[in-house]
Design a protein around this motif. Structure first.
Motif, PDB file in Angstrom:
ATOM      1  N   TYR A  10       0.880  -1.080  -0.037  1.00 34.39           N
ATOM      2  CA  TYR A  10      -0.139   0.208   0.041  1.00 34.39           C
ATOM      3  C   TYR A  10       0.905   1.170   0.031  1.00 34.39           C
ATOM      4  N   CYS A  11       0.512   2.347  -0.502  1.00 35.82           N
ATOM      5  CA  CYS A  11       0.924   3.783  -0.527  1.00 35.82           C
ATOM      6  C   CYS A  11       0.595   4.386   0.810  1.00 35.82           C
ATOM      7  N   ASP A  12       1.542   4.650   1.713  1.00 34.39           N
ATOM      8  CA  ASP A  12       1.214   5.349   2.817  1.00 34.39           C
ATOM      9  C   ASP A  12       1.207   6.640   2.918  1.00 34.39           C
ATOM     10  N   LYS A  13       2.037   7.360   1.592  1.00 36.30           N
ATOM     11  CA  LYS A  13       1.988   8.710   1.295  1.00 36.30           C
ATOM     12  C   LYS A  13       0.434   9.254   0.801  1.00 36.30           C
ATOM     13  N   CYS A  14      -0.178   8.302   0.223  1.00 32.95           N
ATOM     14  CA  CYS A  14      -1.722   8.290  -0.273  1.00 32.95           C
ATOM     15  C   CYS A  14      -2.665   8.233   0.916  1.00 32.95           C
ATOM     16  N   GLY A  15      -2.023   7.686   1.834  1.00 36.87           N
ATOM     17  CA  GLY A  15      -3.133   7.546   2.972  1.00 36.87           C
ATOM     18  C   GLY A  15      -3.749   6.189   3.094  1.00 36.87           C
ATOM     19  N   TYR A  16      -3.085   5.290   2.518  1.00 36.53           N
ATOM     20  CA  TYR A  16      -3.842   3.899   2.511  1.00 36.53           C
ATOM     21  C   TYR A  16      -3.459   3.015   3.432  1.00 36.53           C
ATOM     22  N   SER A  17      -2.513   3.449   4.481  1.00 43.02           N
ATOM     23  CA  SER A  17      -2.229   2.617   5.513  1.00 43.02           C
ATOM     24  C   SER A  17      -3.434   2.294   6.470  1.00 43.02           C
ATOM     25  N   GLU A  18      -4.311   3.334   6.773  1.00 43.61           N
ATOM     26  CA  GLU A  18      -5.692   2.968   7.418  1.00 43.61           C
ATOM     27  C   GLU A  18      -6.551   1.949   6.722  1.00 43.61           C
ATOM     28  N   LYS A  19      -6.423   1.806   5.347  1.00 47.20           N
ATOM     29  CA  LYS A  19      -7.217   1.118   4.419  1.00 47.20           C
ATOM     30  C   LYS A  19      -6.560  -0.362   4.649  1.00 47.20           C
ATOM     31  N   PHE A  20      -5.289  -0.458   4.685  1.00 45.67           N
ATOM     32  CA  PHE A  20      -4.671  -1.436   4.930  1.00 45.67           C
ATOM     33  C   PHE A  20      -4.978  -2.443   6.255  1.00 45.67           C
ATOM     34  N   HIS A  21      -4.936  -1.448   7.268  1.00 46.34           N
ATOM     35  CA  HIS A  21      -5.347  -1.878   8.761  1.00 46.34           C
ATOM     36  C   HIS A  21      -6.728  -2.596   8.716  1.00 46.34           C
ATOM     37  N   ASP A  22      -7.551  -1.725   8.125  1.00 45.65           N
ATOM     38  CA  ASP A  22      -9.046  -2.131   8.180  1.00 45.65           C
ATOM     39  C   ASP A  22      -9.432  -3.659   7.412  1.00 45.65           C
ATOM     40  N   LEU A  23      -8.434  -3.760   6.272  1.00 46.56           N
ATOM     41  CA  LEU A  23      -8.581  -4.861   5.454  1.00 46.56           C
ATOM     42  C   LEU A  23      -7.933  -5.991   6.142  1.00 46.56           C
ATOM     43  N   ALA A  24      -6.978  -5.806   7.119  1.00 43.62           N
ATOM     44  CA  ALA A  24      -6.333  -6.599   7.722  1.00 43.62           C
ATOM     45  C   ALA A  24      -7.162  -7.381   8.820  1.00 43.62           C
ATOM     46  N   LYS A  25      -7.642  -6.390   9.700  1.00 44.77           N
ATOM     47  CA  LYS A  25      -8.746  -6.896  10.605  1.00 44.77           C
ATOM     48  C   LYS A  25      -9.946  -7.497  10.005  1.00 44.77           C
ATOM     49  N   TYR A  26     -10.454  -7.276   9.068  1.00 46.96           N
ATOM     50  CA  TYR A  26     -11.379  -7.974   8.514  1.00 46.96           C
ATOM     51  C   TYR A  26     -11.094  -9.185   8.095  1.00 46.96           C
ATOM     52  N   ILE A  27      -9.845  -9.475   7.662  1.00 44.85           N
ATOM     53  CA  ILE A  27      -9.274 -10.865   7.178  1.00 44.85           C
ATOM     54  C   ILE A  27      -9.025 -11.600   8.080  1.00 44.85           C
TER      55      ILE A  27
END
Length: 97
Positions: A10-27
């Motif tokens: 994921y691109c952290d500069k684009c702010g996708y870190s939060e999206k990654f953490h949400d998806l990781a929790k879901y999985i």
């Protein structure tokens, strides 16, 4: 059977870190035995691989993966089926004028 791995670039500069953490929790909630790894990557990226097979590429689709379909892909992989491309979340924030 070896552990199933889901890797997310994921691109952290684009702010996708939060999206990654949400998806990781879901999985992890749906598949507690699956190992989810994330790493900062290319600009604009949100790439998802299941056991090394790319199932979603934001760089190619300009969309995020559909979480429910990704969960099905993981279940299929646990059953020994080959990885397939993930459906996309609808793009609702784009306006053409």
């Amino acid at each position: 059977m070896s552990a199933l791995h889901v890797d997310i670039e994921y691109c952290d500069k684009c702010g996708y870190s939060e999206k990654f953490h949400d998806l990781a929790k879901y999985i992890e909630k749906k598949h507690p035995s699956v190992e989810v790894n994330g790493r900062e990557g290319r600009r604009g990226s949100f790439e998802v691989s299941v056991n090394g097979e790319i199932v979603h590429s934001k760089l190619s689709t300009l969309a995020y993966p559909d979480y429910d379909d990704l969960q099905k892909i993981i279940s299929e992989a646990q059953d020994g089926k080959p990885a397939r491309t993930c459906k996309q979340q609808p793009i609702t924030s784009c306006v053409i004028s």
